[in-house]
Design an enzyme around this catalytic site. Structure first.
Site, PDB file in Angstrom:
ATOM      1  N   ARG A 158       8.124  -2.629  -1.497  1.00  0.00           N
ATOM      2  CA  ARG A 158       7.149  -3.581  -1.985  1.00  0.00           C
ATOM      3  C   ARG A 158       5.963  -3.564  -1.033  1.00  0.00           C
ATOM      4  NH1 ARG A 158       7.515  -6.223   1.896  1.00  0.00           N
ATOM      5  NH2 ARG A 158       5.645  -7.346   1.290  1.00  0.00           N
ATOM      6  N   ALA A 172       1.506  -3.439  -1.525  1.00  0.00           N
ATOM      7  CA  ALA A 172       0.622  -2.552  -2.284  1.00  0.00           C
ATOM      8  C   ALA A 172       0.555  -1.131  -1.707  1.00  0.00           C
ATOM      9  CB  ALA A 172      -0.768  -3.187  -2.389  1.00  0.00           C
ATOM     10  N   ARG A 222       5.066  -1.553 -11.800  1.00  0.00           N
ATOM     11  CA  ARG A 222       4.512  -2.869 -11.452  1.00  0.00           C
ATOM     12  C   ARG A 222       3.013  -2.829 -11.750  1.00  0.00           C
ATOM     13  NH1 ARG A 222       6.290  -5.885  -6.072  1.00  0.00           N
ATOM     14  NH2 ARG A 222       5.661  -7.674  -7.337  1.00  0.00           N
ATOM     15  N   GLN A 264       9.408 -13.563   0.911  1.00  0.00           N
ATOM     16  CA  GLN A 264       8.964 -12.465   1.773  1.00  0.00           C
ATOM     17  C   GLN A 264       8.579 -12.959   3.166  1.00  0.00           C
ATOM     18  OE1 GLN A 264       7.920 -12.894  -1.378  1.00  0.00           O
ATOM     19  NE2 GLN A 264       7.637 -10.953  -2.440  1.00  0.00           N
ATOM     20  N   ASP A 286      -3.264  -7.120  -3.141  1.00  0.00           N
ATOM     21  CA  ASP A 286      -2.697  -6.145  -4.081  1.00  0.00           C
ATOM     22  C   ASP A 286      -3.780  -5.470  -4.907  1.00  0.00           C
ATOM     23  OD1 ASP A 286      -0.435  -8.127  -3.454  1.00  0.00           O
ATOM     24  OD2 ASP A 286       0.536  -6.334  -4.246  1.00  0.00           O
ATOM     25  N   ASN A 299      -3.499 -11.418  -4.785  1.00  0.00           N
ATOM     26  CA  ASN A 299      -2.473 -11.284  -3.753  1.00  0.00           C
ATOM     27  C   ASN A 299      -1.320 -12.194  -4.150  1.00  0.00           C
ATOM     28  OD1 ASN A 299      -1.538 -10.203  -1.207  1.00  0.00           O
ATOM     29  ND2 ASN A 299      -1.872 -12.219  -0.314  1.00  0.00           N
TER      30      ASN A 299
END
Lengths: 336, 336
Positions: free
Chosen positions: B51, B53, B86, B190, B230, B240
């Site tokens: 994960r 970007a 994604r 996260q 992102d 983001n």
């Protein structure tokens, strides 16, 4: 409210004690426990078996009544014990002060505690009437009114009805289509309590992470925000569950009204500035653990304030049992 | 970085595949798994085993290389598979486009994917150099620089170093005292990855609920915010991790600088408005469950967008491998 068809309150007087709904077990189990002493009450408040500013006040009132029944000289000691159980919700102090006044006037403390509880029910009903008009006004031009709330300020936070949720129940019962965005409310997840309440009452709702509330507001998914309060200063600053401030900022940015609903017992006329409200810091394992399972890495510390302050300027209006007022206009509804 | 004394990257080429650190197992277990096909890579991206970007981009590049090795005619099909894994991080599209261009020029795709990975390391190092100056400037008048970050934009989100955390590591390694407030980042937590990274690197930090960030900023506990991205539009709007927008609002309200750190591959020159960035909606059980345990009441639905948009006007500056620029000044650093 009715739970499984039975009239239910968060706290109910029984022979020699009070029966409370254990909120640490909800929404997964509906269990009642009995409190019989001031110590029981202080423990229930501290561990959040009872929670929500109005209910904390009522529980403390019963706690003082228990202490005085056992030992008529224990008023001061029991008051201190109860006052120290949680620091932010001023309803606790309000209830103790009202009980002490009644005692000084030789009123039976058990009767007075019961009166505080009954008045809380009536007060919350009146908050519902005040606030439901705000929802109904939006319903005049929208098929479904989208409401965002934070934490739990429903009947579980009071004796019955609730503060922030009372207007929603009232509007829903009057046939207004309401949908509620429920923020999870980490770290204690009181959003699950709100979701459980709304579901029991048949109100459509959707659970979101606290982080999602800004996105919802920015994308036009919310018509109004309404939350409860743990303490409101004379000038209208609001201490409420941590995360309230962020929602208020996002509401202002999106031009969405942000309402705070509370009874008179939540107003602290002795404080002007929100910064002067004591903010409870709770155990850090509420952040680092879920149940008994550690979710944070070993060796990582946490910080866990339970409330934040939303300044009056971010609040569109207050919703009280005496009606609705601007956030700088509390004195228009109440004499200090 | 060094983990248990061993140089470690999130993704490492091995014979016939790549070895990745399984981020769904962190911080509780350090486990590597091997990806050997485009399908493996798409699955790892979708399930968030990888994960962040930049790392999503690198993983997709390897995925395309695997597909082409197996079947030189599969470029289009494999690209679509990877692109659909994604939707929000534009680094994925960037990496696929770069790979397709290399293929058209008969460059070995395996070599090109490795080059993208190596360049990411250098880019992140350069972001660290750009950003650490912002931290050092504050250190000139404060003994400890208090930084707030959201989600994980550290080396785990890249190949090494990170974007938002790279300046922190650089400043820390240069002897600047930095303390980092780490927001939990519900629903996927996260923040635990960030805490684990910081702890492994010896950087002092404290974990907080996302709700707490407004309170920290309002009380003056934060000197600067820095997050990753992102996707950044041509005019500087930032997608983001969900919740970034709320932190940016609170930072502006507190007059605290809000920085966004990212490499050139995160810029989407084809979009001006943040509203036009596709926002991924993930499974609602990320909100209603923790692990396999349901935390929401039965019958309560959830909504789970993974990103939000922070408009350029809320961002103080961008931190890139080419230096720092105002959030409306991307074109001063990059030619479109």
């Amino acid at each position: 409210v009715l739970i499984d068809g039975k009239p239910t309150r968060t706290i109910e007087p029984i022979e020699g004690g009070v029966s409370i709904l254990d909120q640490t077990r909800l929404p997964h189990a509906i269990e009642r426990i009995v409190l019989r002493t001031a110590e029981d009450c202080a423990h229930a408040i501290r561990t959040m078996q009872v929670r929500g500013a109005p209910l904390i006040g009522v529980t403390a009132a019963y706690g003082l009544a228990f202490a005085l029944k056992k030992d008529p000289t224990s008023a001061e000691r029991a008051s201190q014990l109860l006052l120290s159980s949680r620091p932010t919700a001023v309803n606790l102090r309000w209830a103790i002060e009202r009980m002490r006044k009644a005692i000084a006037e030789s009123i039976d403390p058990w009767i007075e505690a019961g009166k505080i509880a009954e008045e809380d029910v009536e007060t919350c009903k009146a908050i519902g009437a005040s606030g439901s008009r705000l929802i109904q006004k939006i319903a005049e031009y929208k098929p479904t009114v989208e409401v965002l709330t934070h934490c739990n300020a429903g009947w579980l936070a009071c004796v019955d009805w609730g503060t922030a949720l009372s207007p929603i129940y009232r509007a829903h019962d009057a046939g207004v289509r309401v949908h509620v965005w429920v923020s999870e409310t980490r770290p204690r997840n009181q959003g699950a309590l709100t979701a459980w309440e709304l579901r029991s009452h048949g109100v459509p709702h959707t659970l979101v992470a606290d982080n999602t509330c800004g996105h919802l507001l920015a994308r036009g998914a919310v018509d109004l925000c309404i939350v409860g309060a743990d303490r409101v200063t004379a000038r209208g600053d609001v201490a409420n569950k941590i995360g309230t401030y962020l929602k208020a900022l996002a509401a202002r940015e999106a031009n969405v009204p942000f309402y705070v609903a509370f009874p008179h017992s939540t107003i602290d006329w002795t404080i002007e500035r929100g910064e002067d409200i004591p903010i409870e810091e709770r155990a850090t394992d509420e952040v680092t653990h879920i149940g008994n399972v550690r979710i944070a890495p070993e060796g990582t510390a946490a910080y866990n304030p339970a409330f934040d302050v939303t300044p009056a300027r971010l609040v569109t209006a207050f919703v009280t049992e005496r009606g609705v007022c601007a956030s700088d206009g509390l004195s228009t509804l109440y004499a200090k």
